[in-house]
Scaffold this motif. Structure first.
Motif, mmCIF file in Angstrom:
data_model
loop_
_atom_site.group_PDB
_atom_site.id
_atom_site.type_symbol
_atom_site.label_atom_id
_atom_site.label_comp_id
_atom_site.label_asym_id
_atom_site.label_seq_id
_atom_site.Cartn_x
_atom_site.Cartn_y
_atom_site.Cartn_z
ATOM 1 N N HIS A 1 -26.738 -4.182 -5.462
ATOM 2 C CA HIS A 1 -25.435 -4.395 -4.800
ATOM 3 C C HIS A 1 -24.718 -5.521 -5.525
ATOM 4 C CE1 HIS A 1 -26.640 -8.178 -2.835
ATOM 5 N NE2 HIS A 1 -27.840 -7.613 -2.759
ATOM 6 N N GLY A 2 -23.445 -5.642 -5.213
ATOM 7 C CA GLY A 2 -22.631 -6.675 -5.839
ATOM 8 C C GLY A 2 -21.166 -6.468 -5.488
ATOM 9 N N SER A 3 -20.312 -6.991 -6.321
ATOM 10 C CA SER A 3 -18.871 -6.836 -6.104
ATOM 11 C C SER A 3 -18.271 -6.112 -7.306
ATOM 12 C CB SER A 3 -18.201 -8.196 -5.917
ATOM 13 O OG SER A 3 -18.389 -9.007 -7.064
ATOM 14 N N PHE A 4 -17.062 -5.635 -7.123
ATOM 15 C CA PHE A 4 -16.404 -4.947 -8.225
ATOM 16 C C PHE A 4 -14.912 -5.264 -8.215
ATOM 17 C CE2 PHE A 4 -15.764 -1.976 -4.784
ATOM 18 C CZ PHE A 4 -14.498 -1.461 -5.013
ATOM 19 N N ASN A 5 -14.294 -5.046 -9.357
ATOM 20 C CA ASN A 5 -12.846 -5.203 -9.519
ATOM 21 C C ASN A 5 -12.309 -3.900 -10.090
ATOM 22 O OD1 ASN A 5 -10.647 -5.912 -11.842
ATOM 23 N ND2 ASN A 5 -10.273 -7.059 -9.967
ATOM 24 N N LEU A 6 -11.220 -3.408 -9.478
ATOM 25 C CA LEU A 6 -10.641 -2.139 -9.908
ATOM 26 C C LEU A 6 -9.194 -2.365 -10.322
ATOM 27 C CD1 LEU A 6 -10.990 1.356 -8.422
ATOM 28 C CD2 LEU A 6 -8.707 0.382 -8.496
ATOM 29 N N LYS A 7 -8.839 -1.886 -11.488
ATOM 30 C CA LYS A 7 -7.464 -1.968 -11.967
ATOM 31 C C LYS A 7 -6.869 -0.567 -12.029
ATOM 32 C CE LYS A 7 -7.830 -6.286 -14.536
ATOM 33 N NZ LYS A 7 -7.621 -6.976 -15.834
ATOM 34 N N VAL A 8 -5.721 -0.429 -11.368
ATOM 35 C CA VAL A 8 -5.004 0.847 -11.329
ATOM 36 C C VAL A 8 -3.773 0.696 -12.210
ATOM 37 C CG1 VAL A 8 -3.886 2.538 -9.838
ATOM 38 C CG2 VAL A 8 -5.802 1.187 -8.960
ATOM 39 N N GLU A 9 -3.634 1.571 -13.204
ATOM 40 C CA GLU A 9 -2.538 1.455 -14.151
ATOM 41 C C GLU A 9 -1.781 2.775 -14.287
ATOM 42 O OE1 GLU A 9 -4.604 0.244 -17.621
ATOM 43 O OE2 GLU A 9 -4.802 -1.848 -17.002
ATOM 44 N N ASN A 10 -0.526 2.660 -14.769
ATOM 45 C CA ASN A 10 0.314 3.837 -14.998
ATOM 46 C C ASN A 10 0.451 4.697 -13.739
ATOM 47 O OD1 ASN A 10 0.505 2.982 -17.659
ATOM 48 N ND2 ASN A 10 -1.166 4.307 -18.348
ATOM 49 N N VAL A 11 0.935 4.049 -12.687
ATOM 50 C CA VAL A 11 1.181 4.760 -11.429
ATOM 51 C C VAL A 11 2.621 5.279 -11.439
ATOM 52 C CG1 VAL A 11 1.193 4.598 -8.915
ATOM 53 C CG2 VAL A 11 -0.429 3.214 -10.242
ATOM 54 N N TYR A 12 2.790 6.560 -11.141
ATOM 55 C CA TYR A 12 4.113 7.183 -11.082
ATOM 56 C C TYR A 12 4.329 7.745 -9.680
ATOM 57 C CZ TYR A 12 3.877 6.844 -16.160
ATOM 58 O OH TYR A 12 3.763 6.364 -17.441
ATOM 59 N N ILE A 13 5.463 7.377 -9.084
ATOM 60 C CA ILE A 13 5.786 7.830 -7.731
ATOM 61 C C ILE A 13 7.176 8.456 -7.749
ATOM 62 C CG2 ILE A 13 6.000 7.151 -5.301
ATOM 63 C CD1 ILE A 13 4.433 4.595 -6.014
ATOM 64 N N LYS A 14 7.312 9.624 -7.149
ATOM 65 C CA LYS A 14 8.621 10.275 -7.021
ATOM 66 C C LYS A 14 8.852 10.630 -5.563
ATOM 67 C CE LYS A 14 9.510 14.531 -8.381
ATOM 68 N NZ LYS A 14 9.775 15.704 -9.264
ATOM 69 N N ILE A 15 9.995 10.191 -5.033
ATOM 70 C CA ILE A 15 10.328 10.408 -3.632
ATOM 71 C C ILE A 15 11.694 11.077 -3.556
ATOM 72 C CG2 ILE A 15 10.654 9.302 -1.371
ATOM 73 C CD1 ILE A 15 9.269 6.790 -2.771
ATOM 74 N N SER A 16 11.785 12.184 -2.863
ATOM 75 C CA SER A 16 13.069 12.848 -2.631
ATOM 76 C C SER A 16 13.453 12.656 -1.170
ATOM 77 C CB SER A 16 12.992 14.342 -2.963
ATOM 78 O OG SER A 16 12.751 14.533 -4.348
ATOM 79 N N LEU A 17 14.688 12.204 -0.949
ATOM 80 C CA LEU A 17 15.189 11.947 0.399
ATOM 81 C C LEU A 17 16.306 12.926 0.729
ATOM 82 C CD1 LEU A 17 15.346 8.042 0.267
ATOM 83 C CD2 LEU A 17 13.559 9.455 1.307
ATOM 84 N N ARG A 18 16.141 13.625 1.840
ATOM 85 C CA ARG A 18 17.170 14.559 2.303
ATOM 86 C C ARG A 18 18.056 13.836 3.316
ATOM 87 N NH1 ARG A 18 14.109 17.991 4.416
ATOM 88 N NH2 ARG A 18 13.935 19.425 2.646
ATOM 89 N N LEU A 19 19.381 13.897 3.105
ATOM 90 C CA LEU A 19 20.337 13.235 3.984
ATOM 91 C C LEU A 19 21.060 14.269 4.831
ATOM 92 C CD1 LEU A 19 21.871 10.795 1.344
ATOM 93 C CD2 LEU A 19 19.972 10.361 2.913
ATOM 94 N N GLY A 20 21.262 13.946 6.102
ATOM 95 C CA GLY A 20 21.940 14.872 7.003
ATOM 96 C C GLY A 20 22.674 14.120 8.092
#
Length: 474
Positions: free
Chosen positions: A118-137
């Protein structure tokens, strides 16, 4: 609020009505790309903080013969360095986030036959791409609505670094852990986005005041006539833009003309107020009985050098002094019809007709009608924006008089021309301008402030431009 502020410029107003989509708006709010860029700047900062508080569940699984457990997963930070909001024609808004990265800490425990570690760990997350479409009404009350029509999150790279010396053991299951964490983070990101849009952003855009009470007698209808319309360059919201009497709302006897705003892009938001908008104000105030003014002796400025009584008229209406000697006089000014203005490149102008009924105030306080005058003149207006309100002032040219009725005989109206000029310029006009200086509220979402105001006149409408500042709570 999360993604709420990603479209706060749609809020700068804006965004900011119980009508059909075929109805022309009397008032238009336009959000430019500059406004959306500001919204992006404000909103990403908030979204970044929310993602940094993302809670991840413990993970227990098996990879080959290795059983592993990840616990106490703590997201240290989440950075969104590149993002943009773009209006998409006939769709709404799209929020694109690229090259985001995050860092996460946690504890690990593994079991391989008789080997436990057992022990500890470090995680690096890279190159994250997010796309959000919003519908207006818009809803049934004419308030704007917003919902997530699409959300996707993709993480290109996940690197895990374990503490300890069991590198060979780590190599047995690190790929499984990285894949599991990647999928967990991707699903969590869109979950936060969707929840924020439903619980926060939707509430925020609903702060648009679709009806704004002006005073005890009148209000403004700012309800949407259709869903906000996106083009490749901007976002437009068409509002009813109609004043109405609180006591009795009647149908306006004319319709708004089509509003075609110029393609200006120097400001974050533009407001197009048509002549229809202003002329419904005249109808509402006329129907509410608010365009009636009385002028009495106590309102006469001390520096004018006369008293408002029958002796003032004795030189040119001698019979008046004989009938009502030394009695105070009162003028009642009103408009027989609602005033109607025009807007052109040169500004706003109107030619109202005002009727001035003169009365003698008898000793028992009853009124004796004396004569009725018709007053006409050229009136121009100056318009500005202050503290989120349209404010203005009027200037009146030479007044023309005509006698409509008299109970004291005929007389030359030119003999009282100077008197009526004084009454209108010294008493009536200051009272009107004091009311106009209080202004009428623009359709702004909660905590939106305007600056760098621009005012321009076009045929049939007034264009107001402004930059937007969003004031967060606390």
């Amino acid at each position: 609020m999360g993604v709420q502020s990603l479209v706060v410029a749609c809020g700068a107003v804006a965004l900011c009505l119980a009508l059909t989509t075929a109805t022309n708006p009397g008032f238009v709010v336009r959000i430019t790309q500059a406004g959306l860029d500001y919204a992006n700047q404000q909103g990403i900062a908030i979204l970044q903080k929310e993602l940094a508080q993302l809670k991840l569940p413990d993970i227990s699984d098996k990879s080959g013969k290795v059983r592993y457990q990840l616990s106490r997963l703590r997201l240290r930070d989440f950075h969104l360095p590149y993002s943009r909001i773009t209006p998409i024609s006939n769709v709404g808004l799209q929020v694109s986030i690229s090259n985001a990265f995050a860092e996460l800490d946690g504890d690990w425990r593994v079991k391989l036959r008789f080997v436990r570690a057992h022990g500890s760990f470090n995680l690096k997350v890279e190159n994250v791409y997010i796309k959000i479409s919003l519908r207006l009404g818009r809803d049934a009350a004419g308030k704007p609505t917003v919902s997530t029509s699409e959300c996707s999150a993709h993480i290109s790279k996940v690197r895990v670094r374990f503490s300890g010396r069991l590198g060979w053991l780590y190599n047995l299951f690190h790929r499984a852990i990285e894949s599991r964490l990647r999928k967990t983070l991707e699903s969590k990101i869109c979950g936060i986005v969707d929840k924020s849009v439903r619980n926060e952003l939707q509430k925020f855009v609903q702060t648009l005041p679709v009806t704004a009470r002006i005073d005890a007698k009148t209000g403004i209808d700012y309800s949407l006539v259709a869903a906000p319309r996106a083009t490749a360059q901007f976002l437009d919201a068409g509002l009813k833009g109609e004043f109405y009497s609180l006591a009795h709302r009647s149908t306006v006897p004319f319709s708004p003309l089509p509003l075609a705003l110029p393609s200006d892009h120097d400001r974050m938001v533009y407001f197009g107020a048509s002549s229809y908008f202003f002329n419904t104000a005249g109808i509402a105030y006329h129907e509410a009985g608010a365009l009636v003014f009385e002028i009495t002796e106590d309102m006469i400025p001390k520096d004018v050098g006369f008293s408002l009584d029958t002796s003032l008229f004795s030189a040119f209406i001698p019979q008046l002094e004989e009938m009502y000697p030394n009695m105070p006089v009162k003028f009642r000014l009103s408009t027989p019809t609602a005033p109607f203005l025009t807007i052109g490149p040169g500004g706003i102008s109107l030619n109202p007709i005002v009727e001035a009924q003169a009365y003698a105030i008898l000793p028992n306080s009853s009124l004796a009608p004396l004569f009725l005058l018709s007053l006409t003149g050229n009136v121009s207006a100056v318009i500005n924006v202050r503290s989120g309100r349209i404010v203005g002032s009027l200037d009146v040219g030479r007044i023309r008089l005509s006698l409509k009725d008299s109970a004291v005989g005929t007389f030359e109206v030119r003999t009282i021309q100077s008197l009526m000029n004084i009454l209108t310029s010294k008493i009536l006009l200051p009272r009107l301008n004091a009311r106009l200086d209080e202004g009428f509220p623009l359709p702004l979402l909660d905590r939106i402030q305007l600056s760098n105001i621009l005012v321009r006149f076009y045929q049939n409408f007034l264009l107001l431009g402004a930059d937007v500042h969003f004031q967060p709570r606390g």
